[in-house]
Design a protein around this motif. Sequence first.
Motif, PDB file in Angstrom:
ATOM      1  N   VAL A 500       0.852  -1.191   0.000  1.00 42.72           N
ATOM      2  CA  VAL A 500       0.000   0.000   0.000  1.00 42.72           C
ATOM      3  C   VAL A 500       0.888   1.241   0.000  1.00 42.72           C
ATOM      4  CG1 VAL A 500      -1.844   1.234   1.178  1.00 42.72           C
ATOM      5  CG2 VAL A 500      -1.738  -1.257   1.322  1.00 42.72           C
ATOM      6  N   PRO A 501       0.885   2.033  -1.059  1.00 46.35           N
ATOM      7  CA  PRO A 501       1.715   3.246  -1.091  1.00 46.35           C
ATOM      8  C   PRO A 501       1.353   4.197   0.044  1.00 46.35           C
ATOM      9  CG  PRO A 501       0.908   2.711  -3.290  1.00 46.35           C
ATOM     10  CD  PRO A 501       0.190   1.806  -2.338  1.00 46.35           C
ATOM     11  N   TYR A 502       2.373   4.821   0.625  1.00 44.11           N
ATOM     12  CA  TYR A 502       2.141   5.756   1.716  1.00 44.11           C
ATOM     13  C   TYR A 502       1.300   6.953   1.267  1.00 44.11           C
ATOM     14  CZ  TYR A 502       5.765   3.305   4.371  1.00 44.11           C
ATOM     15  OH  TYR A 502       6.484   2.355   5.046  1.00 44.11           O
ATOM     16  N   ALA A 503       1.403   7.300  -0.016  1.00 39.92           N
ATOM     17  CA  ALA A 503       0.688   8.473  -0.515  1.00 39.92           C
ATOM     18  C   ALA A 503      -0.776   8.192  -0.820  1.00 39.92           C
ATOM     19  CB  ALA A 503       1.373   9.002  -1.784  1.00 39.92           C
ATOM     20  N   SER A 504      -1.192   6.945  -0.693  1.00 41.21           N
ATOM     21  CA  SER A 504      -2.569   6.594  -1.054  1.00 41.21           C
ATOM     22  C   SER A 504      -3.544   6.915   0.066  1.00 41.21           C
ATOM     23  CB  SER A 504      -2.655   5.099  -1.395  1.00 41.21           C
ATOM     24  OG  SER A 504      -2.431   4.314  -0.243  1.00 41.21           O
ATOM     25  N   ALA A 505      -4.802   7.118  -0.299  1.00 42.94           N
ATOM     26  CA  ALA A 505      -5.851   7.340   0.699  1.00 42.94           C
ATOM     27  C   ALA A 505      -6.052   6.094   1.555  1.00 42.94           C
ATOM     28  CB  ALA A 505      -7.151   7.728   0.012  1.00 42.94           C
ATOM     29  N   LEU A 506      -5.886   4.915   0.965  1.00 42.10           N
ATOM     30  CA  LEU A 506      -6.048   3.681   1.721  1.00 42.10           C
ATOM     31  C   LEU A 506      -5.088   3.628   2.905  1.00 42.10           C
ATOM     32  CD1 LEU A 506      -7.152   0.858   2.222  1.00 42.10           C
ATOM     33  CD2 LEU A 506      -5.585  -0.016   0.466  1.00 42.10           C
ATOM     34  N   PHE A 507      -3.843   4.003   2.690  1.00 44.87           N
ATOM     35  CA  PHE A 507      -2.880   3.988   3.802  1.00 44.87           C
ATOM     36  C   PHE A 507      -3.269   4.991   4.879  1.00 44.87           C
ATOM     37  CE2 PHE A 507       0.947   5.449   5.976  1.00 44.87           C
ATOM     38  CZ  PHE A 507       1.424   4.244   6.460  1.00 44.87           C
ATOM     39  N   GLN A 508      -3.808   6.139   4.484  1.00 43.82           N
ATOM     40  CA  GLN A 508      -4.238   7.129   5.473  1.00 43.82           C
ATOM     41  C   GLN A 508      -5.348   6.568   6.351  1.00 43.82           C
ATOM     42  OE1 GLN A 508      -5.127  10.912   3.588  1.00 43.82           O
ATOM     43  NE2 GLN A 508      -3.436  10.651   2.132  1.00 43.82           N
ATOM     44  N   TYR A 509      -6.284   5.822   5.727  1.00 41.82           N
ATOM     45  CA  TYR A 509      -7.369   5.231   6.510  1.00 41.82           C
ATOM     46  C   TYR A 509      -6.841   4.112   7.406  1.00 41.82           C
ATOM     47  CZ  TYR A 509     -10.403   7.773   3.285  1.00 41.82           C
ATOM     48  OH  TYR A 509     -11.020   8.755   2.561  1.00 41.82           O
ATOM     49  N   LEU A 510      -5.899   3.316   6.897  1.00 40.05           N
ATOM     50  CA  LEU A 510      -5.298   2.259   7.715  1.00 40.05           C
ATOM     51  C   LEU A 510      -4.578   2.863   8.921  1.00 40.05           C
ATOM     52  CD1 LEU A 510      -3.846  -0.008   4.874  1.00 40.05           C
ATOM     53  CD2 LEU A 510      -5.610  -0.695   6.497  1.00 40.05           C
ATOM     54  N   SER A 511      -3.860   3.960   8.698  1.00 41.12           N
ATOM     55  CA  SER A 511      -3.137   4.611   9.795  1.00 41.12           C
ATOM     56  C   SER A 511      -4.095   5.189  10.830  1.00 41.12           C
ATOM     57  CB  SER A 511      -2.244   5.729   9.241  1.00 41.12           C
ATOM     58  OG  SER A 511      -1.278   5.208   8.354  1.00 41.12           O
ATOM     59  N   LEU A 512      -5.165   5.820  10.350  1.00 44.31           N
ATOM     60  CA  LEU A 512      -6.144   6.386  11.273  1.00 44.31           C
ATOM     61  C   LEU A 512      -6.797   5.287  12.099  1.00 44.31           C
ATOM     62  CD1 LEU A 512      -7.809   8.746  12.350  1.00 44.31           C
ATOM     63  CD2 LEU A 512      -9.365   8.457  10.399  1.00 44.31           C
ATOM     64  N   LEU A 513      -7.169   4.186  11.446  1.00 49.67           N
ATOM     65  CA  LEU A 513      -7.774   3.066  12.165  1.00 49.67           C
ATOM     66  C   LEU A 513      -6.805   2.517  13.203  1.00 49.67           C
ATOM     67  CD1 LEU A 513     -10.051   0.950  12.480  1.00 49.67           C
ATOM     68  CD2 LEU A 513      -8.912  -0.388  10.700  1.00 49.67           C
ATOM     69  N   ASP A 514      -5.545   2.383  12.847  1.00 46.99           N
ATOM     70  CA  ASP A 514      -4.553   1.850  13.781  1.00 46.99           C
ATOM     71  C   ASP A 514      -4.386   2.772  14.981  1.00 46.99           C
ATOM     72  OD1 ASP A 514      -2.390  -0.025  14.483  1.00 46.99           O
ATOM     73  OD2 ASP A 514      -1.117   1.714  14.144  1.00 46.99           O
ATOM     74  N   ASN A 515      -4.363   4.070  14.745  1.00 46.84           N
ATOM     75  CA  ASN A 515      -4.222   5.026  15.856  1.00 46.84           C
ATOM     76  C   ASN A 515      -5.406   4.945  16.817  1.00 46.84           C
ATOM     77  OD1 ASN A 515      -1.798   5.990  14.867  1.00 46.84           O
ATOM     78  ND2 ASN A 515      -2.755   7.621  13.665  1.00 46.84           N
ATOM     79  N   ILE A 516      -6.605   4.852  16.257  1.00 50.43           N
ATOM     80  CA  ILE A 516      -7.806   4.791  17.101  1.00 50.43           C
ATOM     81  C   ILE A 516      -7.835   3.498  17.897  1.00 50.43           C
ATOM     82  CG2 ILE A 516     -10.329   4.668  17.057  1.00 50.43           C
ATOM     83  CD1 ILE A 516     -10.260   6.508  14.611  1.00 50.43           C
TER      84      ILE A 516
END
Length: 780
Positions: A500-516
């Motif tokens: 999953v590229p870091y610049a993708s929206a998918l990675f942003q959602y994965l990161s947000l989910l992981d933080n929560i």
Amino acid sequence: MPRKNPLASKNAQEKISNPLTVSCGSPIRHQDSLDGLPVVEPSSSNTEFSFLNNKGKTETVCLDFVTKMEPNSIPVKNKRGKTYLTWFYELYQKSPNDALTLTRIYIHLRKNEGSPDHKRRAFQWLAQYLINSGKRLTSVEYKSLESIYEANCEIERTTLKTTFNILINVLCLVPNLKDKVKVSIRHYEPPNALQSKNRLKTAEERIKKSRINNDYSEYVMFQIYAYTNACLMEIKEANTRLEVLLDSGKQKRLFTPEGLRLFRKLINSGDITQYEEALDMELIAYRHCTNALKQVLDSQMNEEHVGKILEHIENFEFDKGFNLLPVQLRRSSDVKYLFEDILKNGVADNKKSLRPFLRAFAKVNYLDIQSILTSRIHQHDKWRCYREYLSSSYVTYELFYGPRKEKEFIFAAHADPFHHVLLGESDKFDFLVIILLLCESGRNLEVATNLPYAVNNIDSQTPIIDVSAPFASEPSCWLTSFKTRGHVTGKGAQEEDIVVPYASALFQYLSLLDNIRSSLLTNREFFFSISKTKMNSYLRDFATFAGIKDKNGEKLKRLQTRRFRKVWSGEVLLQYLEGVDTKDDLIKAVAEDLRNSIPLTYLLQSSRTESMLASAIIGLQMRFLSEHQKLAAQLKLDGEIPDERNREKRFLCDCLDPSKPDYKPNLEVAYCRQYDSCLGCSRAAVFDEHIPNIIYRCFQYEQLLRESRDLYMAHYETKHEIAIEALERYKSKAENGQQKHADAFKIALSDWEDERVQRLPPLIHPRINNLNVIQTTRVR
């Protein structure tokens, strides 16, 4: 000496004291027969009976002795936990003994081994053969298996072979089948499922057999994609909005006398802008409350201590309850907010408002603050208008609970609190990210749900979201999961990688989910925190409330993730395949689009971009895109013969122009002598005569891999992959390619096994001699 009572042994007593659980009027008997199978006797009516399966759980089997039962017409609640043998009725009418024998074997297998779909399919095939042929079960022979194969050959190879293995085992359990027949059928091997006896299937036949048309169309997938992204963007925006509010510190505290007065004023205004300001106050209060509950629940107070605190709270003695908390909790600003603001000013002395707090304290880690606010709002019609606005304006809530405008209560009692959903703290956020992950990666649901939270890294664990992909063409995250192979035994596991590229929206959602999740949960085993039951429920609710329709206007009853595992490999990929002969041609067709990384927000506005990304995912696998591009040699597929007058011979090909090699960019050489890089150069031409040499070179690569994996991985892995790609393309594209490849393989293998023959020079590298690779005896 008198003989010992056989029933006195412990094992015999256990066998008698723990018989099968039998329903009233069941045809099954407690004792086993002489052949070791359960006894099933005919009945004068349709019968249900229960027994203990291999997991020790009670299972009910339904037998339709008299009238045929149609499981599809029976309400789900009436058939839950029951198994219907759909083949039994018809076979029983033609051959009662055979039907009963197969039923006895089925029960025997359920008691000892379990029965996944492959086992049920084996019984169905065998029963159908007996019905159609009129043969008796005891007269089955080796040729019978060929007939069963002919009737069921249009099925995926692995499934076909597994089902036949089970079918053969079933036949070997038939009591009166001759031993010589059992011996002979054990050697039966079904032909290749992709071949008939005389010819290979065409590409069209293979596509038809693969049932690709069962996948969702672009029309359906775009709806799923759009609604999923709409929800995810709302969750992301809500979290960003809350962080800004918390950092600013300007918003008034909701559960203070002044805050409640301001909140009522905003609600009574009926203005959308002021509604949003009221929601801001709710979100801040909810975050403080969530943090406080987590701190309290993680404090490891014993049950007696917690019980005393709750007793004071139930008596509305909030100060006494607060003073019983450990010192570190009393110092927490969030815990103070919970007791001094929410309990004192929100709950006050209202028993109805106290219930959600007690439920949150005892069972869950979130509080529905709107249920507390209800008693603090005097104009209930205004409060209802505000809640209707929220449920209709935020699609995240509506798509899981449906429109609530005509309901007496806007938010259903069983539903998660509005803020819990909107801020991504419920497992609905997990569901949405999983759906997006499946759409973008082409993997199946099992791979997503098996994704671990962390991976082992020497003496520690690294969160999987922090693992970088080493070979990706752009900075990317490397997710590693697995799926079960061989579902009959359940013992095989195949590793699956998702980049999953870091610049993708998918990675942003994965990161947000992981933080929560990391802030709410400790000791996570899997990345996604959603149960199988909830996943199935959301697949149904999401499709229903979103109103997703197929091209015929029919609403989908539920989302089936299997149908969009490779959804775009059909219609969209065919658009690119016009005039495309190779993977390189496909890459060139989408190369311009692939240069740009386009966020999913814009992706929704461009069907061309959607088609491009989806085709690339299915046809190429993005993280290996650059490797596929390295096969540049021209394959002569129509049996062409090179011109002997102007040939530049090489080991693996002919060179069309040695002065202009392009296996690497910006090469400046007068005459290329890198003979092991030819297949990655567009100046190379591969004729039929070169195929044995390429195969022989692959043998050399494989030998080096055995001798020194490090050297192979560093210098020869890519060359090996290019050679394999050339051979695979030759087999599939060349005229009579399969046969030509087989003949070339025999030639190369013969030379490889003959130590006196050296078809190609050895691999050249400074470290080769240190490893004694040249002198090593070739492995046969």
